[in-house]
Design an enzyme around this catalytic site. Structure first.
Site, PDB file in Angstrom:
ATOM      1  N   LEU A   1      65.460  49.210  66.990  1.00  0.00           N
ATOM      2  CA  LEU A   1      66.842  48.740  66.894  1.00  0.00           C
ATOM      3  C   LEU A   1      67.310  48.219  68.252  1.00  0.00           C
ATOM      4  O   LEU A   1      67.318  48.954  69.234  1.00  0.00           O
ATOM      5  CB  LEU A   1      67.751  49.883  66.434  1.00  0.00           C
ATOM      6  CG  LEU A   1      67.319  50.599  65.147  1.00  0.00           C
ATOM      7  CD1 LEU A   1      68.303  51.694  64.791  1.00  0.00           C
ATOM      8  CD2 LEU A   1      67.183  49.608  63.999  1.00  0.00           C
ATOM      9  N   ALA A   2      67.677  46.951  68.271  1.00  0.00           N
ATOM     10  CA  ALA A   2      68.072  46.367  69.561  1.00  0.00           C
ATOM     11  C   ALA A   2      69.147  45.306  69.385  1.00  0.00           C
ATOM     12  O   ALA A   2      69.202  44.319  70.105  1.00  0.00           O
ATOM     13  CB  ALA A   2      66.854  45.771  70.253  1.00  0.00           C
ATOM     14  N   ALA A   3      70.021  45.537  68.397  1.00  0.00           N
ATOM     15  CA  ALA A   3      71.043  44.521  68.124  1.00  0.00           C
ATOM     16  C   ALA A   3      72.364  44.833  68.821  1.00  0.00           C
ATOM     17  O   ALA A   3      73.245  43.982  68.907  1.00  0.00           O
ATOM     18  CB  ALA A   3      71.263  44.397  66.616  1.00  0.00           C
TER      19      ALA A   3
ATOM     20  N   ARG B   1      78.583  48.918  77.914  1.00  0.00           N
ATOM     21  CA  ARG B   1      78.786  49.645  79.173  1.00  0.00           C
ATOM     22  C   ARG B   1      77.887  49.159  80.307  1.00  0.00           C
ATOM     23  O   ARG B   1      78.050  49.582  81.441  1.00  0.00           O
ATOM     24  CB  ARG B   1      78.582  51.159  78.930  1.00  0.00           C
ATOM     25  CG  ARG B   1      79.754  51.796  78.229  1.00  0.00           C
ATOM     26  CD  ARG B   1      79.435  53.196  77.773  1.00  0.00           C
ATOM     27  NE  ARG B   1      78.539  53.207  76.617  1.00  0.00           N
ATOM     28  CZ  ARG B   1      77.969  54.296  76.115  1.00  0.00           C
ATOM     29  NH1 ARG B   1      78.180  55.463  76.681  1.00  0.00           N
ATOM     30  NH2 ARG B   1      77.190  54.233  75.063  1.00  0.00           N
TER      31      ARG B   1
ATOM     32  N   LYS C   1      71.054  44.239  77.405  1.00  0.00           N
ATOM     33  CA  LYS C   1      70.655  45.510  78.013  1.00  0.00           C
ATOM     34  C   LYS C   1      69.148  45.745  77.979  1.00  0.00           C
ATOM     35  O   LYS C   1      68.537  46.134  78.982  1.00  0.00           O
ATOM     36  CB  LYS C   1      71.387  46.638  77.266  1.00  0.00           C
ATOM     37  CG  LYS C   1      70.963  48.015  77.628  1.00  0.00           C
ATOM     38  CD  LYS C   1      71.923  49.041  77.100  1.00  0.00           C
ATOM     39  CE  LYS C   1      71.571  49.512  75.713  1.00  0.00           C
ATOM     40  NZ  LYS C   1      72.416  50.650  75.298  1.00  0.00           N
TER      41      LYS C   1
ATOM     42  N   GLY D   1      76.257  49.075  62.409  1.00  0.00           N
ATOM     43  CA  GLY D   1      75.736  50.429  62.541  1.00  0.00           C
ATOM     44  C   GLY D   1      74.230  50.510  62.355  1.00  0.00           C
ATOM     45  O   GLY D   1      73.587  49.567  61.907  1.00  0.00           O
TER      46      GLY D   1
ATOM     47  N   ASN E   1      72.486  53.656  78.717  1.00  0.00           N
ATOM     48  CA  ASN E   1      73.793  53.137  78.311  1.00  0.00           C
ATOM     49  C   ASN E   1      74.529  52.482  79.464  1.00  0.00           C
ATOM     50  O   ASN E   1      75.378  51.631  79.258  1.00  0.00           O
ATOM     51  CB  ASN E   1      74.645  54.263  77.723  1.00  0.00           C
ATOM     52  CG  ASN E   1      74.069  54.753  76.398  1.00  0.00           C
ATOM     53  OD1 ASN E   1      73.553  53.961  75.596  1.00  0.00           O
ATOM     54  ND2 ASN E   1      74.106  56.048  76.179  1.00  0.00           N
TER      55      ASN E   1
ATOM     56  N   ASN F   1      54.504  27.319 102.129  1.00  0.00           N
ATOM     57  CA  ASN F   1      53.877  26.980 100.846  1.00  0.00           C
ATOM     58  C   ASN F   1      54.807  26.212  99.925  1.00  0.00           C
ATOM     59  O   ASN F   1      54.374  25.660  98.922  1.00  0.00           O
ATOM     60  CB  ASN F   1      53.386  28.249 100.139  1.00  0.00           C
ATOM     61  CG  ASN F   1      54.512  29.216  99.835  1.00  0.00           C
ATOM     62  OD1 ASN F   1      55.457  29.349 100.610  1.00  0.00           O
ATOM     63  ND2 ASN F   1      54.431  29.892  98.717  1.00  0.00           N
ATOM     64  N   TYR F   2      56.073  26.145 100.273  1.00  0.00           N
ATOM     65  CA  TYR F   2      57.058  25.513  99.393  1.00  0.00           C
ATOM     66  C   TYR F   2      57.656  24.307 100.110  1.00  0.00           C
ATOM     67  O   TYR F   2      58.208  24.430 101.204  1.00  0.00           O
ATOM     68  CB  TYR F   2      58.139  26.540  99.048  1.00  0.00           C
ATOM     69  CG  TYR F   2      59.191  26.043  98.097  1.00  0.00           C
ATOM     70  CD1 TYR F   2      58.838  25.481  96.872  1.00  0.00           C
ATOM     71  CD2 TYR F   2      60.551  26.150  98.402  1.00  0.00           C
ATOM     72  CE1 TYR F   2      59.801  25.033  95.984  1.00  0.00           C
ATOM     73  CE2 TYR F   2      61.531  25.708  97.522  1.00  0.00           C
ATOM     74  CZ  TYR F   2      61.145  25.149  96.310  1.00  0.00           C
ATOM     75  OH  TYR F   2      62.104  24.705  95.443  1.00  0.00           O
TER      76      TYR F   2
HETATM   77  C1  UD1 Z   1      72.555  57.040  68.015  1.00  0.00           C
HETATM   78  C2  UD1 Z   1      72.565  58.085  66.901  1.00  0.00           C
HETATM   79  C3  UD1 Z   1      72.785  59.454  67.531  1.00  0.00           C
HETATM   80  C4  UD1 Z   1      71.705  59.745  68.559  1.00  0.00           C
HETATM   81  C5  UD1 Z   1      71.636  58.623  69.596  1.00  0.00           C
HETATM   82  C6  UD1 Z   1      70.407  58.796  70.453  1.00  0.00           C
HETATM   83  C7  UD1 Z   1      73.531  56.952  64.958  1.00  0.00           C
HETATM   84  C8  UD1 Z   1      74.706  56.796  64.126  1.00  0.00           C
HETATM   85  N1  UD1 Z   1      73.654  57.804  65.976  1.00  0.00           N
HETATM   86  O1  UD1 Z   1      73.843  57.065  68.621  1.00  0.00           O
HETATM   87  O2  UD1 Z   1      72.741  60.462  66.521  1.00  0.00           O
HETATM   88  O3  UD1 Z   1      71.974  60.992  69.199  1.00  0.00           O
HETATM   89  O4  UD1 Z   1      71.525  57.338  68.946  1.00  0.00           O
HETATM   90  O5  UD1 Z   1      70.411  57.876  71.504  1.00  0.00           O
HETATM   91  O6  UD1 Z   1      72.524  56.378  64.666  1.00  0.00           O
HETATM   92  N2  UD1 Z   1      72.047  49.189  66.958  1.00  0.00           N
HETATM   93  C9  UD1 Z   1      71.766  48.087  66.189  1.00  0.00           C
HETATM   94  N3  UD1 Z   1      72.684  47.650  65.291  1.00  0.00           N
HETATM   95  C10 UD1 Z   1      73.880  48.272  65.124  1.00  0.00           C
HETATM   96  C11 UD1 Z   1      74.159  49.399  65.922  1.00  0.00           C
HETATM   97  C12 UD1 Z   1      73.218  49.832  66.826  1.00  0.00           C
HETATM   98  O7  UD1 Z   1      70.689  47.504  66.287  1.00  0.00           O
HETATM   99  O8  UD1 Z   1      74.660  47.806  64.289  1.00  0.00           O
HETATM  100  C13 UD1 Z   1      71.036  49.659  67.911  1.00  0.00           C
HETATM  101  C14 UD1 Z   1      71.507  49.648  69.352  1.00  0.00           C
HETATM  102  O9  UD1 Z   1      71.185  48.419  69.979  1.00  0.00           O
HETATM  103  C15 UD1 Z   1      70.736  50.810  69.955  1.00  0.00           C
HETATM  104  C16 UD1 Z   1      70.512  51.748  68.766  1.00  0.00           C
HETATM  105  O10 UD1 Z   1      70.738  50.990  67.611  1.00  0.00           O
HETATM  106  O11 UD1 Z   1      69.473  50.407  70.459  1.00  0.00           O
HETATM  107  C17 UD1 Z   1      71.424  52.955  68.780  1.00  0.00           C
HETATM  108  O12 UD1 Z   1      72.755  52.515  68.707  1.00  0.00           O
HETATM  109  P1  UD1 Z   1      73.893  53.159  69.602  1.00  0.00           P
HETATM  110  O13 UD1 Z   1      75.161  52.497  69.287  1.00  0.00           O
HETATM  111  O14 UD1 Z   1      73.469  53.218  71.009  1.00  0.00           O
HETATM  112  O15 UD1 Z   1      73.919  54.617  68.966  1.00  0.00           O
HETATM  113  P2  UD1 Z   1      74.393  55.932  69.667  1.00  0.00           P
HETATM  114  O16 UD1 Z   1      75.870  56.012  69.627  1.00  0.00           O
HETATM  115  O17 UD1 Z   1      73.741  56.087  70.963  1.00  0.00           O
HETATM  116 CA    CA Z   2      72.651  54.762  72.604  1.00  0.00          CA
END
Ligand code: UD1
Ligand code: CA
Length: 418
Positions: free
Chosen positions: A10-12, A17, A24, A79, A229, A354-355
């Site tokens: 998950l990286a969306a 912060r 990030k 989410g 974060n 070199n440049y």
């Molecule tokens: C999440 C978990 C939490 C856990 C923590 C560990 C949930 C609801 N909570 O919280 O229980 O303790 O990770 O670090 O899952 N992302 C998406 N799409 C979205 C939202 C998020 O791809 O719509 C990705 C973010 O880029 C990130 C990851 O999901 O890489 C986690 O999302 P983040 O918002 O950081 O969740 P946390 O609040 O840290």
């Molecule tokens: Ca997180």
């Protein structure tokens, strides 16, 4: 036969912060993007296909991922459950296992992920969650257990009651799922009433209602779950990783006089009995041979290769250059795009230009050549085998010095045989 294993990263998310124009997960840690570490783990545990869910700055992230994974777009960040759901079309009619991890946890260790998948298989679970006990669990989802101690739910910090906030076992955000059960249930996750987001963590309770087995694996390694974060987290991760890299080098037979001021990035190889003196920075993609001496105050940049018995001393910088066996470059010097043959001496203050403002040009210094102090070698240029350049000379581009000749002056001219 082992069930096939795939991975969703998950990286969306926005990474608000971080306060950065750069996504990030593309910030670098020891010379390598954060996301690459997570991709490395997926590859190391034998993930057949890896999917990276992108959204915020999707193009940049996709470009960085390249051919290493399949990109899945999550247009709106609704989410973690919603993000996983975006992958559903790729898993239709599939069985097997899928790991779910976050793109911002670069210190996650492959051995832990292996253990997670192992326990998952042994227990016949529908999901196994990697958990960790933290001194300060604030911000994380808490692991809720029933009176018997069985895993009952994950409660997000924001939704936790007072007594739940005292729970120190947290969700690391790394999961192993059965593909079938995950995608059967993912659409049934309801939006969180407070945040209007779909939480992947809510799937635990759905699974339990369906009579499925949910498991946890507790890891002692708190760094595994260090989600970056803020830039303070980034610096913390950097220091942890740096220590690991240096300890690995020392256990491989490299002497590091002062680990506190020695910086070695990823993807660096250093041979036995090489000594690294204080205040030295070695970038990624550098190879150093055996019995070398580097620093103090040296910088080896990407693409540098030092053979054996090479000495690179104080205030020396080497970039995209190859130094042969026994080369000495002991005091303030710069070599860029240069190949130096064995046994050559690079006098103090030698600089390769070199440049030229447009292109990076190459310099060749033959074996056993001797470059006098404070010389400038304007590339492209070749100094022949065993040739000498007098102190303070400027060797002009294209005005090669033949083997065995002595050249001096500005511009450097051959005056005699060595
Ligand atoms: C999440 C978990 C939490 C856990 C923590 C560990 C949930 C609801 N909570 O919280 O229980 O303790 O990770 O670090 O899952 N992302 C998406 N799409 C979205 C939202 C998020 O791809 O719509 C990705 C973010 O880029 C990130 C990851 O999901 O890489 C986690 O999302 P983040 O918002 O950081 O969740 P946390 O609040 O840290
Ligand atoms: Ca997180």
């Amino acid at each position: 036969m082992k069930q096939q294993l795939k991975t969703i990263i998950l990286a969306a998310g926005k990474g608000t912060r971080f306060k950065s124009e750069v996504p990030k997960v593309l910030h670098c840690l020891a010379g390598k993007p954060v996301l690459d570490y997570v991709l490395d783990v997926a590859e190391a545990v034998g993930s057949l296909t890896t999917y990276v869910v992108v959204g915020h700055q999707a193009e940049k992230v996709s470009e960085a991922v390249g051919a290493r994974a399949t990109i899945v777009l999550q247009k709106e960040q609704l989410g973690t459950a919603h993000a996983v759901k975006m992958c559903a079309p790729y898993f239709r009619d599939e069985a097997g296992l899928v790991l779910v991890m976050c793109g911002d946890t670069p210190l996650l260790d492959q051995s832990i992920v292996r253990r997670l998948a192992g326990k998952h298989r042994r227990m016949g679970a529908a999901v196994t969650v990697l958990t960790c006990t933290l001194e300060d669990p604030s911000g994380y989802g808490r692991i809720i257990r029933d009176v018997k101690g069985d895993f009952a739910a994950i409660r997000e910090h924001k939704d936790a009651r007072m007594e739940e906030l005292n729970i120190r076992e947290i969700n690391t955000g790394v999961y192993c799922f059965n593909v079938k059960e995950l995608f059967l249930a993912i659409g049934d996750v309801k939006a969180n009433t407070k945040k209007k987001e779909y939480y992947l963590t809510d799937i635990i309770e759905l699974f339990l209602k369906r009579g499925l087995v949910v498991e946890t694996l507790l890891t002692e390694d708190w760094t595994a779950n260090l989600g970056l974060n803020t830039r303070v987290d980034l610096a913390l991760a950097e220091s942890i990783l740096r220590k690991k890299i240096l300890e690995q080098l020392m256990s491989d037979g490299v002497t590091i006089i002062d680990p506190a001021t020695t910086y070695v990035e990823n993807d660096v190889m250093i041979g036995q009995d090489t000594i690294i003196y204080p205040c030295t920075y070695i970038h990624h993609n550098v190879k150093v041979g055996k019995n070398c001496s580097v620093g103090p105050f040296a910088r080896l940049r990407p693409g540098t290769r030092l053979a054996n018995n090479v000495a690179v001393g104080n205030f020396a910088e080497v970039s995209r250059s190859v130094l042969g066996d026994g080369v000495n470059m002991k005091h303030f010097s710069f070599l860029g795009d240069t190949t130096v043959g064995r046994g050559a001496n690079i006098g103090c203050g030698t600089v390769t230009a070199n440049y030229d403002g447009k292109n990076k040009n190459k310099t060749l210094v033959g074996a056993e050549a001797f470059i006098g102090c404070d010389s400038v070698l304007i590339a492209p240029v070749r100094i022949g085998r065993g040739a000498k350049v007098g102190a303070g000379s400027v060797v002009m581009a294209g005005r090669d010095i033949p083997a065995g000749k002595l050249a001096v002056g500005i511009p450097a001219r051959v005056i005699k045989k060595v």
